[in-house]
Write a protein that holds these residues in place. Sequence first.
Motif, mmCIF file in Angstrom:
data_model
loop_
_atom_site.group_PDB
_atom_site.id
_atom_site.type_symbol
_atom_site.label_atom_id
_atom_site.label_comp_id
_atom_site.label_asym_id
_atom_site.label_seq_id
_atom_site.Cartn_x
_atom_site.Cartn_y
_atom_site.Cartn_z
ATOM 1 N N ASP A 199 41.230 38.270 43.315
ATOM 2 C CA ASP A 199 41.349 36.807 43.396
ATOM 3 C C ASP A 199 40.143 36.152 42.727
ATOM 4 O O ASP A 199 39.057 36.051 43.314
ATOM 5 C CB ASP A 199 41.455 36.397 44.884
ATOM 6 N N ARG A 200 40.344 35.677 41.503
ATOM 7 C CA ARG A 200 39.199 35.141 40.743
ATOM 8 C C ARG A 200 38.599 33.879 41.352
ATOM 9 O O ARG A 200 37.450 33.543 41.095
ATOM 10 C CB ARG A 200 39.611 34.863 39.300
ATOM 11 N N SER A 201 39.409 33.161 42.174
ATOM 12 C CA SER A 201 38.881 31.914 42.719
ATOM 13 C C SER A 201 37.908 32.153 43.877
ATOM 14 O O SER A 201 37.174 31.241 44.271
ATOM 15 C CB SER A 201 40.024 30.994 43.159
ATOM 16 N N THR A 202 37.893 33.363 44.434
ATOM 17 C CA THR A 202 36.899 33.647 45.492
ATOM 18 C C THR A 202 35.909 34.748 45.099
ATOM 19 O O THR A 202 34.728 34.665 45.438
ATOM 20 C CB THR A 202 37.565 34.080 46.821
ATOM 21 N N GLY A 239 39.611 26.447 47.992
ATOM 22 C CA GLY A 239 38.290 26.060 47.472
ATOM 23 C C GLY A 239 38.067 24.566 47.422
ATOM 24 O O GLY A 239 37.009 24.070 47.813
ATOM 25 N N GLN A 240 39.084 23.838 46.989
ATOM 26 C CA GLN A 240 38.894 22.390 46.853
ATOM 27 C C GLN A 240 38.747 21.710 48.209
ATOM 28 O O GLN A 240 37.974 20.770 48.357
ATOM 29 C CB GLN A 240 40.046 21.790 46.074
ATOM 30 N N THR A 269 38.279 36.022 34.218
ATOM 31 C CA THR A 269 37.269 34.969 34.334
ATOM 32 C C THR A 269 36.270 35.131 33.193
ATOM 33 O O THR A 269 36.383 36.060 32.397
ATOM 34 C CB THR A 269 36.560 35.044 35.704
ATOM 35 N N ARG A 293 31.048 25.939 36.778
ATOM 36 C CA ARG A 293 31.708 25.469 38.009
ATOM 37 C C ARG A 293 30.932 25.792 39.275
ATOM 38 O O ARG A 293 31.205 25.220 40.333
ATOM 39 C CB ARG A 293 33.095 26.090 38.148
#
Length: 320
Positions: A149-152, A212-213, A28, A36
């Motif tokens: 997990d980069r999205s969380t 996430g979305q 990231t 974001r």
Amino acid sequence: MTAKIVGIGTCVPETVVTNDDLAKFVDTDDGWIRSRTGIRERRISKKEGTCELAAGAARRALAAAGVKPEELDIIILGTSTPDRNFPSDACSVQAAIGAANAVAFDISAACSGFIFALGIAQAFFQSGVYRTALIIGAETVSKVTDWSDRSTCVLFGDGAGAAVLKADERGLVDMTMGSDGTKGDILACTSRTLGNFLTGAGPKLGLMTMDGQAVFRFAVRKVPESIELLLERNGIKKEEIRYYVLHQANERIVEAAAKRLGEPMEKFPMTIDRYGNTSSASIPLLLDDMIGKDMLKTGDRIVISGFGAGMTWGAALLEW
Ligand code: UT7
């Protein structure tokens, strides 16, 4: 009688973790996270548990309110990341602060925990059962975060916020709470297990997972919807609202909610840049920040609003 917030206190871990710190071990970068989410840094616990943070926030809230621990009738602690399954973290806080006369229990409503705690306290106040309450949102989300997990993992932070409530003629005007268990899987954390000796299933490490979305879409619809409902039902115009104190999950969610409500961003204070998403602690952390900046005056009408796993949501109209 209604519930009036008479003191707020917060406590966050000492350690500051910047976006650059995260970029050292997960794919990231600072630019992505800032643009974001609006997050620059968050506090991550090295040694402070949920109870320690909660007790720290509680002591400060009591001091701000000028209320002694023994005066508390009830302690309600919202957390999804308790230190122990039992006893409840609320009971540990009770012992730590010496609130010998209070009944104490935890509630599980994820990021809506502070608002749900307020709603439960309010019901006790309205029925005349209790007159002095301590509500707390406290989390060490870092312990259930999947750091690969980069999205969380870039989103969350640890912290606690507490409010002392007293029965009064004015304060909480009205509130709404809701749940939709059919959306439970979009933001979840299974419990840890050492396995099952009957089936031979191995141990599992419960970690947070999130679509996430889907959470984003849910929030930008539900937050304005519940606020509109609250205002309409009380005949309050948006111009009469001084601030909207929204759960700090993502700067873009707050901006989208403001747009849908047709309200200017100046009415939406934020702390997400410094703390990230602290789940049930985010609303009291933000209120405390506003008090520190002298933004709240007696008689101001404000709305607090949160949403979280469950899915759960809630909003409250307060007269400060
Ligand atoms: O209290 C409630 C808790 N949760 C929330 O409120 C979460 C709500 N959702 C969100 O805040 C946003 O959906 C996120 C911040 C989680 C994600 O933002 P997004 O704009 O929805 O991004 P996305 O999931 O559409 O991902 C866009 C890209 C993807 O790459 P590709 O497929 O386009 O190549 C992701 O893999 O961004 C990538 N990505 C990242 N890149 C760098 C996802 N996370 C990161 C990251 N750094 N940390």
